[in-house]
Design a protein around this motif. Structure first.
Motif, PDB file in Angstrom:
ATOM      1  N   PRO A  30       0.816  -1.216   0.000  1.00 24.55           N
ATOM      2  CA  PRO A  30       0.000   0.000   0.000  1.00 24.55           C
ATOM      3  C   PRO A  30       0.846   1.260   0.000  1.00 24.55           C
ATOM      4  CG  PRO A  30      -0.037  -0.997   2.162  1.00 24.55           C
ATOM      5  CD  PRO A  30       0.669  -1.951   1.228  1.00 24.55           C
ATOM      6  N   GLN A  31       2.032   1.185   0.594  1.00 29.02           N
ATOM      7  CA  GLN A  31       2.862   2.385   0.645  1.00 29.02           C
ATOM      8  C   GLN A  31       3.318   2.791  -0.758  1.00 29.02           C
ATOM      9  OE1 GLN A  31       3.135   4.305   3.437  1.00 29.02           O
ATOM     10  NE2 GLN A  31       3.845   5.755   1.902  1.00 29.02           N
ATOM     11  N   GLU A  32       3.681   1.794  -1.586  1.00 26.70           N
ATOM     12  CA  GLU A  32       4.074   2.141  -2.961  1.00 26.70           C
ATOM     13  C   GLU A  32       2.917   2.819  -3.680  1.00 26.70           C
ATOM     14  OE1 GLU A  32       4.234  -1.640  -2.632  1.00 26.70           O
ATOM     15  OE2 GLU A  32       6.011  -1.254  -1.436  1.00 26.70           O
ATOM     16  N   ILE A  56       2.721  -3.088  -8.458  1.00 26.95           N
ATOM     17  CA  ILE A  56       2.254  -4.210  -9.271  1.00 26.95           C
ATOM     18  C   ILE A  56       3.076  -5.455  -8.964  1.00 26.95           C
ATOM     19  CG2 ILE A  56       2.098  -5.116 -11.635  1.00 26.95           C
ATOM     20  CD1 ILE A  56       1.494  -2.165 -12.507  1.00 26.95           C
ATOM     21  N   ALA A  57       4.398  -5.321  -8.976  1.00 27.42           N
ATOM     22  CA  ALA A  57       5.280  -6.462  -8.726  1.00 27.42           C
ATOM     23  C   ALA A  57       5.047  -7.056  -7.341  1.00 27.42           C
ATOM     24  CB  ALA A  57       6.740  -6.031  -8.887  1.00 27.42           C
ATOM     25  N   ASN A  58       4.906  -6.204  -6.340  1.00 25.66           N
ATOM     26  CA  ASN A  58       4.674  -6.692  -4.977  1.00 25.66           C
ATOM     27  C   ASN A  58       3.342  -7.421  -4.860  1.00 25.66           C
ATOM     28  OD1 ASN A  58       7.121  -5.773  -4.015  1.00 25.66           O
ATOM     29  ND2 ASN A  58       6.292  -3.857  -3.212  1.00 25.66           N
ATOM     30  N   LEU A  60       1.724  -8.944  -7.223  1.00 25.76           N
ATOM     31  CA  LEU A  60       1.780 -10.200  -7.971  1.00 25.76           C
ATOM     32  C   LEU A  60       2.458 -11.314  -7.175  1.00 25.76           C
ATOM     33  CD1 LEU A  60       2.623  -8.871 -11.546  1.00 25.76           C
ATOM     34  CD2 LEU A  60       0.480  -9.951 -10.805  1.00 25.76           C
ATOM     35  N   GLU A  61       3.316 -10.940  -6.229  1.00 30.95           N
ATOM     36  CA  GLU A  61       4.025 -11.928  -5.419  1.00 30.95           C
ATOM     37  C   GLU A  61       3.187 -12.456  -4.252  1.00 30.95           C
ATOM     38  OE1 GLU A  61       7.739 -10.221  -4.210  1.00 30.95           O
ATOM     39  OE2 GLU A  61       8.482 -10.122  -6.272  1.00 30.95           O
ATOM     40  N   VAL A  62       2.073 -11.838  -3.963  1.00 27.40           N
ATOM     41  CA  VAL A  62       1.243 -12.247  -2.832  1.00 27.40           C
ATOM     42  C   VAL A  62       0.479 -13.514  -3.214  1.00 27.40           C
ATOM     43  CG1 VAL A  62      -0.705 -11.596  -1.351  1.00 27.40           C
ATOM     44  CG2 VAL A  62       1.037  -9.896  -1.964  1.00 27.40           C
ATOM     45  N   ALA A  63       0.775 -14.583  -2.503  1.00 34.97           N
ATOM     46  CA  ALA A  63       0.183 -15.892  -2.828  1.00 34.97           C
ATOM     47  C   ALA A  63      -1.315 -15.932  -2.555  1.00 34.97           C
ATOM     48  CB  ALA A  63       0.888 -16.985  -2.036  1.00 34.97           C
ATOM     49  N   ASP A  64      -1.766 -15.297  -1.493  1.00 32.67           N
ATOM     50  CA  ASP A  64      -3.184 -15.360  -1.131  1.00 32.67           C
ATOM     51  C   ASP A  64      -3.946 -14.097  -1.554  1.00 32.67           C
ATOM     52  OD1 ASP A  64      -1.971 -13.682   0.700  1.00 32.67           O
ATOM     53  OD2 ASP A  64      -3.077 -14.465   2.426  1.00 32.67           O
ATOM     54  N   ARG A  65      -3.479 -13.479  -2.638  1.00 27.97           N
ATOM     55  CA  ARG A  65      -4.152 -12.286  -3.161  1.00 27.97           C
ATOM     56  C   ARG A  65      -5.577 -12.668  -3.558  1.00 27.97           C
ATOM     57  NH1 ARG A  65      -1.211 -11.629  -7.488  1.00 27.97           N
ATOM     58  NH2 ARG A  65      -2.817 -12.136  -8.995  1.00 27.97           N
ATOM     59  N   PRO A  66      -6.550 -11.806  -3.271  1.00 29.81           N
ATOM     60  CA  PRO A  66      -7.938 -12.118  -3.655  1.00 29.81           C
ATOM     61  C   PRO A  66      -8.048 -12.375  -5.155  1.00 29.81           C
ATOM     62  CG  PRO A  66      -7.846 -10.135  -2.314  1.00 29.81           C
ATOM     63  CD  PRO A  66      -6.435 -10.497  -2.630  1.00 29.81           C
ATOM     64  N   GLU A  67      -8.882 -13.305  -5.515  1.00 27.58           N
ATOM     65  CA  GLU A  67      -9.039 -13.685  -6.918  1.00 27.58           C
ATOM     66  C   GLU A  67      -9.487 -12.512  -7.783  1.00 27.58           C
ATOM     67  OE1 GLU A  67     -11.924 -16.646  -9.311  1.00 27.58           O
ATOM     68  OE2 GLU A  67     -10.923 -17.531  -7.573  1.00 27.58           O
ATOM     69  N   PRO A  71      -3.569  -6.695 -10.164  1.00 27.58           N
ATOM     70  CA  PRO A  71      -2.591  -5.617  -9.986  1.00 27.58           C
ATOM     71  C   PRO A  71      -2.248  -4.872 -11.273  1.00 27.58           C
ATOM     72  CG  PRO A  71      -1.902  -7.584  -8.821  1.00 27.58           C
ATOM     73  CD  PRO A  71      -3.071  -7.977  -9.665  1.00 27.58           C
ATOM     74  N   TYR A  72      -2.481  -5.526 -12.398  1.00 28.64           N
ATOM     75  CA  TYR A  72      -2.171  -4.870 -13.674  1.00 28.64           C
ATOM     76  C   TYR A  72      -3.085  -3.673 -13.945  1.00 28.64           C
ATOM     77  CZ  TYR A  72       0.859  -8.818 -14.666  1.00 28.64           C
ATOM     78  OH  TYR A  72       1.860  -9.740 -14.619  1.00 28.64           O
ATOM     79  N   PHE A  73      -4.118  -3.513 -13.127  1.00 24.69           N
ATOM     80  CA  PHE A  73      -4.988  -2.343 -13.221  1.00 24.69           C
ATOM     81  C   PHE A  73      -4.163  -1.057 -13.199  1.00 24.69           C
ATOM     82  CE2 PHE A  73      -6.877   1.107 -10.786  1.00 24.69           C
ATOM     83  CZ  PHE A  73      -7.996   1.399 -11.544  1.00 24.69           C
TER      84      PHE A  73
END
Length: 159
Positions: A30-32, A56-58, A60-67, A71-73
């Motif tokens: 969130p800080q970025e 975006i990169a950070n 994408l690395e989150v394994a449990d990111r909501p479906e 991040p490409y938004f």
């Protein structure tokens, strides 16, 4: 009449946002994102783009990111910055990448129209027409109305 509607909307949106924050959906990066938005508002475009890319990169690395999270938004924001600087090719590249990465098509189509409008506002009607023609299938109804207007302007200008 409007105020009850706004209250009703707020009563639904605020708890949803609180749920997202407390659930930790944005625990990474969130800080970025905040930095990117602040840098962009300060006109520090290169730094803002770098912060969006880091976000975006950070994410994408989150394994449990909501479906539902894509991040490409934020490539749309990168493209918007580039377009505001007149870097139309870079803006288009960001928008096209966002589309390839499955960012909602109506959002991307809006950006393609923004590029066509940029060309139109800068007196490059033929380039505007080319963009509208190239991306027409993204939203034919709206693109056709813009195509009609730009074609009339070209005809009136004798081009």
């Amino acid at each position: 009449m409007v105020f009850p509607l706004l209250r009703s909307l707020a009563s639904r949106v605020i708890p949803f946002l609180a749920l997202i924050v407390t659930a930790g959906c944005f625990s990474t990066g969130p800080q970025e994102l905040l930095d990117a938005e602040e840098l962009s508002s300060e006109g520090k475009h290169d730094e803002a783009i770098a912060a969006y890319q880091e976000h975006i990169a950070n994410r994408l690395e989150v394994a449990d990111r909501p479906e539902w999270e894509n991040p490409y938004f934020y490539l749309l924001n990168v493209g918007d910055i580039e377009l505001s600087r007149g870097n139309v090719d870079k803006a288009l590249a960001a928008y096209e990448e966002a589309e390839r990465e499955k960012v909602d098509l109506p959002l991307v189509a809006d950006r393609y129209r923004a590029v066509a409008s940029w060309y139109e506002e800068n007196g490059q009607l033929q380039k505007s027409l080319e963009i509208l023609t190239k991306y027409r299938e993204k939203d034919p109804l709206i693109f056709d109305s813009m195509l009609d207007r730009v074609a009339r302007e070209l005809t009136e200008a004798g081009q």
